[in-house]
Design a protein around this motif. Sequence first.
Motif, PDB file in Angstrom:
ATOM      1  N   ASP A   1       0.795  -1.230   0.000  1.00  0.00           N
ATOM      2  CA  ASP A   1       0.000   0.000   0.000  1.00  0.00           C
ATOM      3  C   ASP A   1       0.826   1.278   0.000  1.00  0.00           C
ATOM      4  O   ASP A   1       0.260   2.373   0.103  1.00  0.00           O
ATOM      5  CB  ASP A   1      -0.929   0.014   1.221  1.00  0.00           C
ATOM      6  N   ASP A   2       2.127   1.191  -0.107  1.00  0.00           N
ATOM      7  CA  ASP A   2       2.976   2.376  -0.063  1.00  0.00           C
ATOM      8  C   ASP A   2       2.894   3.110  -1.403  1.00  0.00           C
ATOM      9  O   ASP A   2       3.358   2.605  -2.427  1.00  0.00           O
ATOM     10  CB  ASP A   2       4.418   1.971   0.245  1.00  0.00           C
ATOM     11  N   ASN A   3       2.330   4.305  -1.386  1.00  0.00           N
ATOM     12  CA  ASN A   3       2.237   5.115  -2.604  1.00  0.00           C
ATOM     13  C   ASN A   3       3.497   5.933  -2.868  1.00  0.00           C
ATOM     14  O   ASN A   3       3.595   6.616  -3.893  1.00  0.00           O
ATOM     15  CB  ASN A   3       1.039   6.063  -2.507  1.00  0.00           C
ATOM     16  N   GLY A   4       4.455   5.873  -1.949  1.00  0.00           N
ATOM     17  CA  GLY A   4       5.643   6.708  -2.037  1.00  0.00           C
ATOM     18  C   GLY A   4       6.441   6.570  -3.321  1.00  0.00           C
ATOM     19  O   GLY A   4       6.791   7.581  -3.949  1.00  0.00           O
ATOM     20  N   PRO A   5       6.774   5.327  -3.744  1.00  0.00           N
ATOM     21  CA  PRO A   5       7.551   5.212  -4.976  1.00  0.00           C
ATOM     22  C   PRO A   5       6.853   5.829  -6.188  1.00  0.00           C
ATOM     23  O   PRO A   5       7.486   6.533  -6.988  1.00  0.00           O
ATOM     24  CB  PRO A   5       7.716   3.698  -5.139  1.00  0.00           C
ATOM     25  N   ALA A   6       5.547   5.592  -6.328  1.00  0.00           N
ATOM     26  CA  ALA A   6       4.818   6.137  -7.468  1.00  0.00           C
ATOM     27  C   ALA A   6       4.801   7.659  -7.433  1.00  0.00           C
ATOM     28  O   ALA A   6       4.995   8.326  -8.464  1.00  0.00           O
ATOM     29  CB  ALA A   6       3.394   5.586  -7.488  1.00  0.00           C
TER      30      ALA A   6
END
Length: 302
Positions: free
Chosen positions: A60-65
């Motif tokens: 659920d980590d949106n950080g890379p995107a």
Amino acid sequence: MFILDTQIHMFLPNTPERPWPDIGESYNGKPESTPKQILPRMDELGIDAVAIVPAIWAGDDNGPALGWAAEHPGRFGVMGRFNLWDPDRERIERWFDNPWMRGIRMSYPDFRGRDWIDVDTFPWFWEAAERLGIPLMLLIYGPEVRKVAAIAERHPDLRLIVDHMGLIIGDPDTQDLWAYIDDIFPLVKYPNVYMKFSAIPDYTNEPYPYPSLTPTLRRVYDAYGPQRLMWASDTTRVRGATWRENLDHVRYTLDFLSEEDKVWILGRTAATVLKWPRPEGGWEWERTDPGAADPGAAETAR
């Protein structure tokens, strides 16, 4: 023509330093999908921008995107993952703090069940998304599509995008993946409901350009019109088709589409609904108004 692919899963590899979660979901495709792989193909195909849909199997980590979108302004935006079961409800109030966030893509592992699509299961979420103007992409299929009506009726200003026209996910050799296609047509009465004209090669074993699907795709087009349809390839997951075939199917082979239709389906509808920023900053698109009596009525947004 501005071309916006509204669904590409992009993700970092599964490594000991950054392991994918054990959520009962498997993925057997390429080990990673990052701008290094995606941008050259976008340039080759003439695709201006991509809506990144963070992969369910990668967590659920949106950080890379969001980082990739910031590194390549205008080329990427993010339909982020949002955990409905996290007790911190207030984080939805900060959803647009990052300028590259364009909305929420609702898809959840099987262990979460399917009642999240019921309007009364998470009423606070639907209310907040409507109030904050957050577009939602819904990974729902089969009879679940009928439940969109209750959400659309209770929240008329909430923009709802039904992924893959609500088609069943499965094997076209053993299942009728189009069995419930008629369930999307009653939703036409709700002008805040859009259909993602997406992942089409996944729903047939017929080779490109999938002529047997044309009559049904024409029915969807006739019902919704180009200003409520948005194209997506889902190319990092879809079986049996290249990214070029996926795009050219709409760009060249569906002969019932006019050039103006293609402008909307291949880019302008999504850019309007997702308020896609231009590379030079700001945004300015003709757009459909979800509250209008005529679903085709347009206004200019600035």
